[in-house]
Write an enzyme that holds these catalytic residues in place. Structure first.
Site, PDB file in Angstrom:
ATOM      1  N   HIS A  13       0.870  -1.199   0.000  1.00  0.00           N
ATOM      2  CA  HIS A  13       0.000   0.000   0.000  1.00  0.00           C
ATOM      3  C   HIS A  13       0.898   1.236   0.000  1.00  0.00           C
ATOM      4  CE1 HIS A  13      -3.840   2.091   1.566  1.00  0.00           C
ATOM      5  NE2 HIS A  13      -2.984   3.034   1.188  1.00  0.00           N
ATOM      6  N   HIS A  15       1.412   5.425  -1.793  1.00  0.00           N
ATOM      7  CA  HIS A  15       0.969   6.521  -2.660  1.00  0.00           C
ATOM      8  C   HIS A  15       2.190   7.133  -3.321  1.00  0.00           C
ATOM      9  CE1 HIS A  15      -3.142   6.516  -1.030  1.00  0.00           C
ATOM     10  NE2 HIS A  15      -2.524   6.083   0.057  1.00  0.00           N
ATOM     11  N   LYS A  96     -10.011  -0.517  -5.797  1.00  0.00           N
ATOM     12  CA  LYS A  96      -9.911   0.115  -4.481  1.00  0.00           C
ATOM     13  C   LYS A  96     -11.133   0.979  -4.212  1.00  0.00           C
ATOM     14  CE  LYS A  96      -7.967   1.949  -0.710  1.00  0.00           C
ATOM     15  NZ  LYS A  96      -6.786   2.754  -0.472  1.00  0.00           N
ATOM     16  N   HIS A 133     -10.554   1.394   1.716  1.00  0.00           N
ATOM     17  CA  HIS A 133     -10.292   2.386   2.767  1.00  0.00           C
ATOM     18  C   HIS A 133     -11.540   2.370   3.647  1.00  0.00           C
ATOM     19  CE1 HIS A 133      -8.484   6.218   4.386  1.00  0.00           C
ATOM     20  NE2 HIS A 133      -9.664   6.137   4.994  1.00  0.00           N
ATOM     21  N   HIS A 167      -4.687  -0.530   5.861  1.00  0.00           N
ATOM     22  CA  HIS A 167      -4.168   0.249   7.004  1.00  0.00           C
ATOM     23  C   HIS A 167      -5.070   0.162   8.243  1.00  0.00           C
ATOM     24  CE1 HIS A 167      -6.955   3.060   5.177  1.00  0.00           C
ATOM     25  NE2 HIS A 167      -6.128   3.389   4.215  1.00  0.00           N
ATOM     26  N   ASP A 239       1.353   2.642   3.432  1.00  0.00           N
ATOM     27  CA  ASP A 239       0.546   3.854   3.255  1.00  0.00           C
ATOM     28  C   ASP A 239       1.414   5.106   3.258  1.00  0.00           C
ATOM     29  OD1 ASP A 239      -1.732   5.218   2.649  1.00  0.00           O
ATOM     30  OD2 ASP A 239      -2.561   5.224   4.664  1.00  0.00           O
TER      31      ASP A 239
END
Ligand code: DOR
Ligand code: ZN
Length: 331
Positions: A13, A15, A96, A133, A167, A239
């Site tokens: 995970h 970004h 996602k 999420h 997360h 994350d």
């Protein structure tokens, strides 16, 4: 000097953003991991196979000369059709779900999760995993707990759909993991180490502010026990979420930039808990077991116990814990 050699670690995970930021941060992930789940909440979001292919190519170019495999979940929209997804099934990693407005760049997310059943049925039928999420728009410390009812409904209604709770942060979520065979989880470094007091118990630390927010010591301890147990349904997903220092300080953007310190800090965490043997399963093996279809490049990543100091910033981005001395360093 001691060394730790990790066979093909994965960050499930992360970004990486787009454009200049993508090119700036991708190497930090690619040096420590041979592949990563690269989130689709870019500007614009990765919500078509055309954008998907361009995003994968851009990440690979930014990681070169290192071989690095991006696993990209499509930004879930309720109206994806079989005609769109079926031809892509061999290269599509997942989808996602961002509930609308719950985090960075999620404004175009799903407004009514109740209306997702047709698309979830399609994902289940095509064998495409769902990543989530999992937060409501309620009171912030309760958002993840409140979302457990949604996970429960999805897992029961679609028993063949593989669902990853991204997360995770709460003791209740740790317990919930046992409830359904088709539910898995990622755990970040920062949720393993910090509580809400580290974020705002003293002076506010914007670089530890993220969503979901860090919770209580009891919640953090439950996450630690889960990870230290080597749980088969739990894999590492950092994350890591870069924002410029200016955006963190002026706009209050959520996200911790952890990419450059991940394996050194994880090694310290496992070593301090007398569980170095659990590091490799957490960062290498679990992801391959949970997602057996992913292609994993073969590369060992080696750490040695040479101290170094976390720099104050990486370009325009401040990492967590600038100035800290770390015991392990990636060779
Ligand atoms: O803190 C966060 N930052 N949580 C997320 O879910 C998204 C991420 C981001 O993209 O900045
Ligand atoms: Zn994220």
């Amino acid at each position: 000097m001691s060394q730790i050699s990790l066979p093909s670690p994965l960050d499930m995970h992360v970004h990486l953003r787009q454009d200049d930021m993508l090119h700036h941060v991708t190497p930090y992930t690619a040096q420590q991991f041979v592949g990563a789940v690269c989130m689709p909440n870019t500007l614009p979001p990765v919500d078509s196979m055309k954008r998907y292919d361009a995003y994968v190519a851009e990440i690979k170019a930014a990681a070169a000369p290192l071989e690095f495999e991006p696993y990209v979940p499509l930004f879930l929209r309720p109206d994806y059709t079989r005609e769109e997804l079926e031809p892509a099934v061999d290269r599509l990693f997942g989808a996602k779900l961002y509930p609308a407005g719950v985090t960075t760049n999620s404004e175009g997310g799903v407004k009514e999760v109740e209306k997702l059943e047709p698309v979830l049925d399609l994902l289940q039928d095509l064998g495409i995993p769902l990543l989530v999420h999992g937060e409501t728009d309620g009171y912030s410390p309760d958002r993840e707990r409140e979302f457990l009812a949604v996970y429960d409904h999805f897992a029961k209604t679609f028993p063949k759909l593989r669902i990853t709770m991204e997360h995770i942060t709460c003791a209740d979520t740790v317990d919930f993991l046992e409830k359904h065979d088709n539910v898995f989880a990622t755990v970040t470094l920062h949720h393993l180490l910090y509580t809400l007091d580290d974020v705002l118990g003293g002076l506010f630390n914007p670089f530890l502010f993220c969503k979901p927010i860090c919770k209580s010591a009891k919640d953090r301890d439950a996450l630690q026990a889960l990870v230290l147990s080597g749980h088969p349904k739990v894999m590492f997903g950092s994350d890591s979420a870069p924002h410029t220092e200016v955006m963190k300080r002026t706009e209050g953007m959520a996200g911790c930039f952890t990419a450059p310190v991940l394996l050194p800090m994880l090694a310290e965490f496992f070593e301090d808990n007398d569980a170095l043997d659990k590091l490799e399963p957490f960062v290498c093996d679990r992801a391959r077991e949970i997602y057996p279809r992913i292609r994993v490049p073969e590369r060992n990543v080696v750490l040695e116990n040479t101290e170094w100091t976390v720099p104050p910033r990486y370009g325009s981005v401040v990492p967590i814990n600038p100035g800290d001395r770390l015991r392990w360093q990636v060779v």
